[in-house]
Design an enzyme around this catalytic site. Structure first.
Site, PDB file in Angstrom:
ATOM      1  N   HIS A 201       0.626  -1.307  -0.172  1.00 12.68           N
ATOM      2  CA  HIS A 201      -0.034   0.136  -0.174  1.00 12.68           C
ATOM      3  C   HIS A 201       1.049   1.116   0.407  1.00 12.68           C
ATOM      4  CE1 HIS A 201      -3.250  -2.766   1.728  1.00 12.68           C
ATOM      5  NE2 HIS A 201      -3.591  -2.473   0.026  1.00 12.68           N
TER       6      HIS A 201
ATOM      7  N   ASN B 120      -3.193 -11.647  16.114  1.00 19.04           N
ATOM      8  CA  ASN B 120      -3.499 -10.999  16.448  1.00 19.04           C
ATOM      9  C   ASN B 120      -3.986 -10.265  17.674  1.00 19.04           C
ATOM     10  OD1 ASN B 120      -3.878  -9.248  13.979  1.00 19.04           O
ATOM     11  ND2 ASN B 120      -6.486 -10.389  13.437  1.00 19.04           N
ATOM     12  N   LEU B 121      -4.727  -9.050  18.039  1.00 17.88           N
ATOM     13  CA  LEU B 121      -4.500  -8.096  19.679  1.00 17.88           C
ATOM     14  C   LEU B 121      -6.034  -9.905  20.108  1.00 17.88           C
ATOM     15  CD1 LEU B 121      -4.103  -6.031  21.388  1.00 17.88           C
ATOM     16  CD2 LEU B 121      -6.125  -4.348  20.541  1.00 17.88           C
TER      17      LEU B 121
END
Ligand SMILES: [Zn+2]
Length: 243
Positions: free
Chosen positions: A111, A206-207
């Site tokens: 990105h 992930n969190l």
């Protein structure tokens, strides 16, 4: 040297890995964050960025200043360690340079890259670092354009030139390989589907468990702050790579 040389490790990361370094996450911003004060549909929209030129550059100037003060955390350092030990391929949706500052040799930024500018007229790309954009000093060095100078970040409604390379890297994974997905919501890219269909051994970090991507799309899931779970993640990846 450790592990089987042919075994590939691909590390796919998103904003969660940089949240522990103090950078705003795009989709879970709190009230005081940059993202709460600017409308992403205005400041990162390819269809209207030229119309909003001063606001776009003001927003990205602030993000560069914020990045200049951030430091890589244990998760960036771990991924770079995997690059050294296992030749890990680092693919990131992040536009920051925290992997590079942790010593990465190559990072596939799908990105774009925040410390750089790009000329939409002639295609030139160059570094601005963590400086604010200035119309006096930041004309295109190749064609002299000013209105065409854009942050080198992929906006909404803008083609992402590295997606071909990314899909090849993810699509060529075999049963011998390992895919580690760290700190991504799977909202922009359907990484849960990629993991479910991949013959590789897949890991999600992930969190916390979420709707997207779902834990059961992966062979292993380890949750917690990226920097805190780094030792556990390292142990798992090392075991899988040294099978
Ligand atoms: Zn130019």
């Amino acid at each position: 040297m450790t592990g089987t040389p042919q075994r590939r490790l691909v590390v796919f990361s998103g904003s969660g890995i940089s949240a522990d370094s103090g950078l705003d996450t795009f989709r879970t911003s709190g009230g005081a964050s940059l993202w709460a004060r600017y409308d992403p549909q205005v400041v990162c929209n390819f269809d209207c960025w030229e119309k909003n030129f001063p606001l776009v550059h003001e927003f990205y100037s602030r993000r560069r200043e914020e990045l200049g003060k951030a430091e890589p955390n244990a998760a960036h350092i771990l991924a770079v360690d995997w690059e050294k030990r296992f030749g890990a391929e680092l693919i990131t949706q992040n536009v920051d340079d925290l992997f590079e500052r942790a010593g990465a040799r190559y990072v596939m930024h799908v990105h774009g890259f925040l410390p750089a500018l790009r000329c939409t007229s002639c295609g030139a790309q160059w570094l601005i670092g963590y400086r604010r954009f200035s119309p006096e000093t930041d004309r295109c060095p190749k064609c002299g354009g000013l209105d065409s100078v854009k942050p080198n970040v992929v906006f909404f409604n803008e083609p992402a030139p590295r997606y071909g390379e990314m899909w090849r890297s993810l699509g060529n994974l075999t049963a011998n390989d390992v895919l580690a997905v760290i700190g991504t919501s799977g909202m922009v890219l359907p990484i849960g589907q990629v993991a479910r269909r991949s013959p590789a051994t897949t890991i999600l970090s992930n969190l916390q468990p979420a709707e997207s991507p779902r834990d059961d799309d992966f062979d292993h899931a380890i949750h917690g702050r990226a920097a805190e779970i780094a030792p556990e993640l390292d142990k798992l990846v090392t075991t899988l790579m040294e099978r």
